[in-house]
Write an enzyme that holds these catalytic residues in place. Structure first.
Site, PDB file in Angstrom:
ATOM      1  N   ASN A   1      17.105  -2.921   4.346  1.00 16.26           N
ATOM      2  CA  ASN A   1      17.743  -3.963   5.148  1.00 16.26           C
ATOM      3  C   ASN A   1      17.399  -3.836   6.627  1.00 16.26           C
ATOM      4  OD1 ASN A   1      18.790  -4.551   2.673  1.00 16.26           O
ATOM      5  ND2 ASN A   1      20.818  -3.714   3.108  1.00 16.26           N
TER       6      ASN A   1
ATOM      7  N   HIS B   1      12.196  -0.940   6.196  1.00 15.26           N
ATOM      8  CA  HIS B   1      11.555  -2.200   6.612  1.00 15.26           C
ATOM      9  C   HIS B   1      11.891  -2.515   8.065  1.00 15.26           C
ATOM     10  CE1 HIS B   1      11.370  -3.583   2.139  1.00 15.26           C
ATOM     11  NE2 HIS B   1      10.377  -2.795   2.443  1.00 15.26           N
TER      12      HIS B   1
ATOM     13  N   CYS C   1       1.139   1.865  19.179  1.00 12.51           N
ATOM     14  CA  CYS C   1       1.598   3.266  19.225  1.00 12.51           C
ATOM     15  C   CYS C   1       2.916   3.454  18.460  1.00 12.51           C
ATOM     16  CB  CYS C   1       1.747   3.728  20.667  1.00 12.51           C
ATOM     17  SG  CYS C   1       3.122   2.966  21.541  1.00 12.51           S
TER      18      CYS C   1
ATOM     19  N   GLY D   1      22.300  -2.247  -4.741  1.00 10.04           N
ATOM     20  CA  GLY D   1      22.046  -3.617  -4.300  1.00 10.04           C
ATOM     21  C   GLY D   1      20.604  -3.956  -4.004  1.00 10.04           C
TER      22      GLY D   1
ATOM     23  N   GLU E   1      23.107  -6.914 -11.330  1.00  6.31           N
ATOM     24  CA  GLU E   1      22.331  -7.228 -12.539  1.00  6.31           C
ATOM     25  C   GLU E   1      21.321  -6.111 -12.794  1.00  6.31           C
ATOM     26  OE1 GLU E   1      20.063 -10.827 -11.653  1.00  6.31           O
ATOM     27  OE2 GLU E   1      19.943 -10.199  -9.560  1.00  6.31           O
TER      28      GLU E   1
HETATM   29  N1  APR Z   1      26.704  -5.913  -5.108  1.00  5.37           N
HETATM   30  C1  APR Z   1      25.728  -5.466  -5.966  1.00  5.37           C
HETATM   31  N2  APR Z   1      24.543  -6.106  -6.165  1.00  5.37           N
HETATM   32  C2  APR Z   1      24.370  -7.264  -5.484  1.00  5.37           C
HETATM   33  C3  APR Z   1      25.348  -7.813  -4.610  1.00  5.37           C
HETATM   34  C4  APR Z   1      26.565  -7.076  -4.436  1.00  5.37           C
HETATM   35  N3  APR Z   1      27.530  -7.497  -3.618  1.00  5.37           N
HETATM   36  N4  APR Z   1      24.853  -8.967  -4.079  1.00  5.37           N
HETATM   37  C5  APR Z   1      23.609  -9.141  -4.621  1.00  5.37           C
HETATM   38  N5  APR Z   1      23.324  -8.116  -5.468  1.00  5.37           N
HETATM   39  C6  APR Z   1      22.061  -7.841  -6.175  1.00  5.37           C
HETATM   40  C7  APR Z   1      21.269  -9.062  -6.590  1.00  5.37           C
HETATM   41  O1  APR Z   1      21.689  -9.483  -7.866  1.00  5.37           O
HETATM   42  C8  APR Z   1      19.837  -8.526  -6.601  1.00  5.37           C
HETATM   43  O2  APR Z   1      19.547  -7.886  -7.840  1.00  5.37           O
HETATM   44  O3  APR Z   1      21.238  -7.174  -5.228  1.00  5.37           O
HETATM   45  C9  APR Z   1      19.858  -7.452  -5.505  1.00  5.37           C
HETATM   46  C10 APR Z   1      19.189  -7.883  -4.206  1.00  5.37           C
HETATM   47  O4  APR Z   1      17.810  -7.979  -4.474  1.00  5.37           O
HETATM   48  P1  APR Z   1      16.841  -8.758  -3.458  1.00  5.37           P
HETATM   49  O5  APR Z   1      17.465 -10.018  -3.044  1.00  5.37           O
HETATM   50  O6  APR Z   1      15.498  -8.813  -4.098  1.00  5.37           O
HETATM   51  O7  APR Z   1      16.832  -7.815  -2.170  1.00  5.37           O
HETATM   52  P2  APR Z   1      15.985  -6.476  -1.929  1.00  5.37           P
HETATM   53  O8  APR Z   1      15.776  -5.736  -3.196  1.00  5.37           O
HETATM   54  O9  APR Z   1      16.615  -5.754  -0.828  1.00  5.37           O
HETATM   55  O10 APR Z   1      14.575  -7.089  -1.424  1.00  5.37           O
HETATM   56  C11 APR Z   1      13.591  -6.216  -1.013  1.00  5.37           C
HETATM   57  O11 APR Z   1      12.217  -8.010  -0.222  1.00  5.37           O
HETATM   58  O12 APR Z   1      12.242 -10.051   0.733  1.00  5.37           O
HETATM   59  C12 APR Z   1      11.934  -8.738   0.961  1.00  5.37           C
HETATM   60  O13 APR Z   1      11.830  -7.509   2.975  1.00  5.37           O
HETATM   61  C13 APR Z   1      12.730  -8.119   2.096  1.00  5.37           C
HETATM   62  O14 APR Z   1      13.780  -5.940   2.195  1.00  5.37           O
HETATM   63  C14 APR Z   1      13.588  -7.078   1.396  1.00  5.37           C
HETATM   64  C15 APR Z   1      12.804  -6.773   0.145  1.00  5.37           C
HETATM   65 ZN    ZN Z   2       2.510   1.125  22.460  1.00  7.43          ZN
END
Ligand code: APR
Ligand code: ZN
Length: 281
Positions: free
Chosen positions: A108, A125, A136, A200, A247
């Protein structure tokens, strides 16, 4: 569910070096949308995802235009500066204070773990509240650059006061290399840990999603005497991997994780803290 919470708390209390990996799912209860969940940013606007895939290329080609669009266009994740941590972030900070958690590695860019008080934090990230020199890798806080003034004076992009390189937001775009210091520290943590609490994330974005797989490959060897008196070496998994997610993910399906507790991190994590405190009282 109660049994799963107790099991996770026992595993955590019994571990020597536990770390947490987090994704956008831990911040949805703070009002920041995730990306691939049912109401995720990419789920709702696939074109926005396509544009995001081109962002880094555009930055390299024309950093001035990239900044102008960034300063005048809408923010994808809303006003991150106003966002506040939720009970999930605070629970991880409390586990660190209690000595049960050694590090948080997050995907995040919302700085909510930092706001919640987590000390040992790796922002894999980057952070949208920070800037970074692409030459740098020096990081800067937002108030070190007056972007509006630079735009008015037609002096974008901002340049690094240390090496003169071009500065971008610290957030790592698709196709952009993970800064080497961050990649290195994260690998070290994945190699060191004996428990990984994954909260998450859909676990589909690499190289972050490789970290649990790297930890899963590790084995501990124990010598065992056989009835013939010869010693045998037994190899066992060196790490326990627990998923907390709304999920299942590929980590669940491929059995990279030992178990998934399905639910909201903002509800599950405080219960795990409570249980960990109860069993160590
Ligand atoms: N509690 C538990 N799980 C949750 C909740 C919650 N309150 N809210 C959402 N989720 C789950 C969703 O169902 C999903 O499986 O969290 C997951 C979030 O997945 P993504 O939306 O794909 O997010 P993330 O895995 O962090 O994405 C990775 O992708 O878009 C790029 O750079 C961005 O850092 C990000 C990276
Ligand atoms: Zn620099």
């Amino acid at each position: 569910m109660e049994q799963a919470i107790e099991r996770a708390a026992r595993d955590l209390v019994g571990s020597e070096y536990a770390i947490a990996l987090t994704g956008a799912g831990i911040s949805t209860e703070s009002g920041i949308p995730d990306f691939r969940g049912p109401s995720g940013v990419w789920t709702k606007d696939p074109d926005a995802e396509k544009r995001a895939y081109r962002s880094y290329e555009m930055f390299l080609a024309d950093p001035k235009r990239w900044w102008e669009e960034r300063l005048t266009g809408p923010s994808l994740l809303g006003d991150l500066e106003k966002a506040m941590p939720n009970s999930g972030h605070y629970a991880l900070a409390e586990l660190e204070k209690l000595g049960f958690l050694q590090c948080v590695i997050t995907q995040n860019v919302d700085a909510l773990h930092e706001k919640a008080g987590t000390k040992k934090l790796i922002e894999y990230h980057g952070s949208l509240l920070k800037f970074r020199c692409v030459s740098c890798s020096s990081r800067f806080t937002r108030d070190e650059f007056d972007l509006e003034e630079l735009m008015r004076g037609n002096q974008l992009p901002p340049h690094c006061p240390k090496c003169g390189g071009v500065v971008k937001t610290d957030g790592v775009a698709f196709g952009e290399p993970i800064p080497s210091d961050v990649a290195h520290r994260s690998l070290e943590e994945a190699w060191k840990c004996d428990l990984m609490l994954i909260c998450g994330t859909s676990a589909v974005v690499y190289p972050f999603a490789q970290l649990p797989r790297i930890a899963r490959q590790r084995k501990t060897e124990t010598g065992r005497e056989t009835e013939t008196g010869l010693s045998a070496v037994e190899k066992a998994a060196a790490v326990t991997i627990i998923e907390l997610n709304a999920e299942p993910t590929p980590l669940t399906e491929e059995r990279v994780s030992d178990y998934l507790i399905q639910g909201k991190t903002g509800e599950l994590l405080p219960r795990i803290v409570q249980e960990a405190k109860r069993i160590t009282k």
